[in-house]
Design a protein around this motif. Structure first.
Motif, short mmCIF file in Angstrom:
data_model
loop_
_atom_site.label_atom_id
_atom_site.label_comp_id
_atom_site.label_asym_id
_atom_site.label_seq_id
_atom_site.Cartn_x
_atom_site.Cartn_y
_atom_site.Cartn_z
N MET A 1 -74.20 -61.50 -30.12
CA MET A 1 -73.59 -60.59 -31.09
C MET A 1 -73.45 -61.31 -32.42
SD MET A 1 -69.76 -58.99 -31.19
CE MET A 1 -69.92 -57.32 -30.68
N ARG A 2 -73.58 -60.55 -33.48
CA ARG A 2 -73.41 -61.12 -34.81
C ARG A 2 -71.93 -61.18 -35.16
NH1 ARG A 2 -76.51 -56.85 -37.57
NH2 ARG A 2 -75.06 -57.35 -39.22
N ALA A 3 -71.57 -62.21 -35.89
CA ALA A 3 -70.17 -62.40 -36.28
C ALA A 3 -69.67 -61.27 -37.18
CB ALA A 3 -70.01 -63.74 -36.99
N GLN A 4 -70.58 -60.61 -37.91
CA GLN A 4 -70.17 -59.54 -38.82
C GLN A 4 -69.55 -58.37 -38.07
OE1 GLN A 4 -73.13 -61.04 -38.83
NE2 GLN A 4 -73.38 -61.95 -40.85
N ARG A 5 -70.06 -58.06 -36.88
CA ARG A 5 -69.48 -56.96 -36.09
C ARG A 5 -68.06 -57.30 -35.66
NH1 ARG A 5 -72.18 -54.48 -31.28
NH2 ARG A 5 -70.60 -52.94 -31.70
N LEU A 6 -67.87 -58.52 -35.23
CA LEU A 6 -66.54 -58.95 -34.81
C LEU A 6 -65.57 -58.92 -35.99
CD1 LEU A 6 -64.74 -60.12 -32.55
CD2 LEU A 6 -65.46 -62.38 -33.31
N GLU A 7 -66.04 -59.36 -37.13
CA GLU A 7 -65.20 -59.36 -38.32
C GLU A 7 -64.82 -57.93 -38.73
OE1 GLU A 7 -64.92 -61.56 -42.63
OE2 GLU A 7 -66.91 -61.28 -41.77
N ALA A 8 -65.79 -57.01 -38.69
CA ALA A 8 -65.51 -55.63 -39.06
C ALA A 8 -64.51 -54.99 -38.10
CB ALA A 8 -66.80 -54.82 -39.09
N PHE A 9 -64.67 -55.25 -36.81
CA PHE A 9 -63.75 -54.70 -35.81
C PHE A 9 -62.34 -55.25 -36.04
CE2 PHE A 9 -61.72 -55.08 -31.58
CZ PHE A 9 -61.59 -53.73 -31.29
N THR A 10 -62.24 -56.55 -36.24
CA THR A 10 -60.94 -57.18 -36.47
C THR A 10 -60.29 -56.64 -37.74
OG1 THR A 10 -61.68 -59.17 -35.32
CG2 THR A 10 -59.77 -59.40 -36.77
N ASP A 11 -61.06 -56.50 -38.81
CA ASP A 11 -60.53 -55.95 -40.06
C ASP A 11 -59.94 -54.56 -39.83
OD1 ASP A 11 -61.36 -58.21 -41.38
OD2 ASP A 11 -63.04 -57.25 -42.42
N GLY A 12 -60.65 -53.72 -39.07
CA GLY A 12 -60.18 -52.37 -38.79
C GLY A 12 -58.88 -52.36 -38.00
N VAL A 13 -58.82 -53.19 -36.97
CA VAL A 13 -57.60 -53.24 -36.14
C VAL A 13 -56.42 -53.73 -36.96
CG1 VAL A 13 -56.51 -54.36 -34.15
CG2 VAL A 13 -58.85 -53.48 -33.96
N LEU A 14 -56.62 -54.76 -37.76
CA LEU A 14 -55.51 -55.30 -38.55
C LEU A 14 -55.04 -54.31 -39.62
CD1 LEU A 14 -56.39 -59.08 -38.82
CD2 LEU A 14 -54.94 -57.90 -37.17
N ALA A 15 -55.96 -53.54 -40.17
CA ALA A 15 -55.56 -52.50 -41.13
C ALA A 15 -54.70 -51.45 -40.44
CB ALA A 15 -56.80 -51.85 -41.74
N ILE A 16 -55.05 -51.10 -39.23
CA ILE A 16 -54.25 -50.13 -38.47
C ILE A 16 -52.88 -50.70 -38.13
CG2 ILE A 16 -54.11 -48.91 -36.25
CD1 ILE A 16 -57.22 -48.60 -36.48
N VAL A 17 -52.83 -51.98 -37.75
CA VAL A 17 -51.56 -52.64 -37.42
C VAL A 17 -50.60 -52.56 -38.60
CG1 VAL A 17 -50.48 -54.88 -36.96
CG2 VAL A 17 -52.44 -54.15 -35.61
N ILE A 18 -51.09 -52.89 -39.78
CA ILE A 18 -50.24 -52.86 -40.98
C ILE A 18 -49.80 -51.43 -41.29
CG2 ILE A 18 -50.30 -53.17 -43.49
CD1 ILE A 18 -51.89 -55.74 -43.01
N THR A 19 -50.71 -50.49 -41.13
CA THR A 19 -50.37 -49.09 -41.41
C THR A 19 -49.31 -48.59 -40.44
OG1 THR A 19 -52.60 -48.70 -42.24
CG2 THR A 19 -51.32 -46.76 -41.61
N ILE A 20 -49.49 -48.88 -39.16
CA ILE A 20 -48.50 -48.44 -38.17
C ILE A 20 -47.15 -49.09 -38.44
CG2 ILE A 20 -47.87 -48.57 -35.71
CD1 ILE A 20 -50.86 -48.18 -35.10
N ALA A 21 -47.18 -50.36 -38.81
CA ALA A 21 -45.92 -51.06 -39.08
C ALA A 21 -45.11 -50.36 -40.17
CB ALA A 21 -46.19 -52.52 -39.46
#
Length: 195
Positions: A1-21
C-alpha cells in the motif's frame, strides 16, 4: 500500500475527531458570566485536546513523508492510534459532565497515553517496513521528547486520582513540549534531497 492512502485516511479520521469534539460541547446554560466560568473545564479540555490531536496529526504527517512502504503492521498500529484519538471526544464530554475530577481526568490522560504508545508503535512499524531506507530511523534517534511525553502522561494518569489539577498540568506540559516543532524528520528529508 502507498503511504498516501494511509495519510489521507488518517487525515479524514482526525478531522472527524476534532469536529465531534466541538459538537459534543454544550453551550453555557445562560448569558451570565458565571455560566461561562462553569464551562471553563470543558473549554480547556477541548483546547488541550485540539492542540494534542493537532500535534499527533502534524507529527504523523512528517512521519509519512519519510515513508515509502506501508505493510499490515503499520496499518494495525495506525488503526490503534486512530482508535485512541477517536475516544478524545468521549473523555472531553465526561470532563464536561463531571468537571476536573479524578476518574475523568485520569481517563483523559490514559487515552492520550495509549495514543502516544500507538504512535510509537506506528513509528516503529514504519521503520521496520522501510528498513532498507534508514532515513526515518536516523531521524527518530532515541526520541527523548517521545519518552518524556509517555512518562508525563503515565504520571499524570496516576496522579489524577490524588490531585486532578496536577494531572492537568502534566498533560499541559506534554503539549508545551511538542508545541516547539519537531524538525528531525524534516531535516533528514532536506539533507536527502540536497544529495
Amino acid at each position: 500500500m502507498r503511504a498516501q492512502r494511509l495519510e489521507a485516511f488518517t487525515d479524514g479520521v482526525l478531522a472527524i475527531v476534532i469536529t465531534i469534539a466541538v459538537l459534543e460541547m454544550k453551550p453555557p446554560a445562560s448569558v451570565q458570566p458565571a455560566a461561562l466560568i462553569a464551562s471553563l473545564p470543558v473549554l480547556l479540555a477541548y483546547s488541550l485536546s485540539f492542540i494534542n490531536v493537532g500535534i499527533f496529526w502534524a507529527n504523523h504527517h512528517h512521519l509519512l513523508q519519510a515513508t515509502e512502504k506501508v505493510d499490515g503492521r503499520v496499518l494495525w498500529a495506525n488503526l490503534s492510534l486512530l482508535f485512541w484519538l477517536s475516544l478524545v471526544p468521549f473523555v472531553i464530554r465526561w470532563v464536561d459532565d463531571q468537571g476536573i475530577s479524578p476518574l475523568p481526568t485520569a481517563a483523559y490522560g490514559f487515552t492520550l497515553l495509549m495514543a502516544s504508545i500507538s504512535y510509537v508503535l506506528t513509528e516503529r512499524a514504519i521503520i521496520a517496513a522501510n528498513d532498507e531506507t534508514p532515513l526515518l530511523k536516523e531521524a527518530v534517534g532515541n526520541d527523548t521528547k517521545g519518552l518524556v511525553s509517555l512518562l508525563l502522561y503515565a504520571g499524570g494518569t496516576c496522579v489524577a486520582f490524588l490531585v486532578p489539577l496536577a494531572a492537568v498540568v502534566a498533560y499541559l506540559a506534554v503539549s508545551v513540549i511538542w508545541l516547539v516543532p519537531d524538525r528531525r524528520i524534516e531535516k533528514r528529508l532536506t539533507l536527502r534531497n540536497k544529495r
